[in-house]
Design a protein around this motif. Sequence first.
Motif: not given
Length: 524
Positions: A99-120
Amino acid sequence: MLVTDVLVIGSGISGLSYAIKVAQKLPETQITIVTKADDEESNTKYAQGGVAVVTDFENDSFQKHIEDTLRAGDGLCNREAVEIVVKEGPIRFREIVEWGAQFDKSDVGTYDLGREGGHTENRVVHHKDITGYEIERALLAVVEKTPNIELLTHHYVIDLITEHHIDGEEFDRDKLNCFGAYVLDVKSEEIKRITSKITLMATGGCGHVYKNTTNPEIATGDGIGLAHRAKAKISNMEFIQFHPTALYSHISGQLFLISEAVRGFGAKLLTRDGKPFMHKYDEREELASRDIVARAIDNEMKLRGDDYVCLDCRNLDQEKFLEHFPNIYEKCKEEGLDMFKDLIPVVPASHYLCGGIEVDLDGQSTIQNMFAVGECTNTGLHGANRLASNSLLEAMVFGHRAAIKTVELLKENIFRFDLIDLVPEWKDEGLSVTKEMVLLNYLKKQLQIMMSDLVSIVRSNERLELAKVREEEIYRSVKEIYKMNLLSPQLSELRNLVSVAWLIIIQSQERKENRGAFFNKDLK
């Protein structure tokens, strides 16, 4: 009078995604969205961190996400709901991207994944530090191109319509139907009757029941207040998640949120004199779940008599930090704080409601033909405490499931049309829209101060009993004003906040053990 097939109350990710899906599957169906502010203002807009969703199946898995969610929920999650949200999440996420939402990607084209409290694992997809804003933008663009969706801004819902409003109709309190809502057009000061076959509550949270919150001004618990008056079942209201790190301010109201992802990036919590303290409370330190971090900060502030603690970002990679958190950095600069040179004063603030309108796995409430999705609901996903960034995912998944069930019901077309046709117009005997805000503002502030002092991060039996007495006093005052037929969005918001406060207090008193975001110092 307005007649529609589906009435959607709220314009965040829950309401918009639901409306789009119903509209696309049934192009002849009329969907009406009402929102009390402009079309962009919603809790979704202020979601900084992102969407917790499994996309990296080499390092992550559904099972890990499920277990992290169950751990955060402290034994009170509905496991079936958790599995549904986690496993259906990637499909719903791909739809948002389509539908058009854009999300940040890494240099190799995969999603740039963040980590937050409680996530392993690193699993949070994001668009810089304004993920919610980006999703809202994309969904509104789709809505604008969908001809069978009408979006009415500055329309405030006064009450849901059930059998209570139909003269002479006998009804079973356990089998109530919803026939739409009475809605105040703020600009014309006219109360409209909007009748519908299906009504969806997507009204967000209730952060402004407290004096300090990360929520926008619209988060006044409207959906829960409306549903409570309509006799829907409301549960788990005692579980209020306080975000550990809102930017400290001397002024009450909406505080700027410093995303949990900043701690996931490596920022440390320190006392005002520069000493770390999280190691005393949890082996995960800054990456412990929000309830633990919020109580740790609250305890340090009380022990030391400080108004805030500090977030230390001075030793982080500046270039990468600015890539991830440009909005947060600029906001701190506006406040005269350089995140790479200064300690940032932070304080816990009410952030997310883990309970709400009780719904089944299709988003149906205990009132027939009334659905609810998003923060105003208790789906069973969060249990006693929400895992960071699970909320946008929940909105996507349950928005989809509610839409599919709505389409089924609309195709069956088994509705009480005889009763829908009997719904009366609003009885406006002597009704006027009040411009006098002094008394309303006073009562609202009294309610917020009482809740912040007595029903906050740490509660006690004595505080809860006193809060109950104070709430009843405020309730009586608000009821008298309402009887005077002086109506306004502000009065309706206050009615809803008073209902929310009562539910939080009563359900806190009923809770006999400490779990997740709920902590009563008199319980073991």
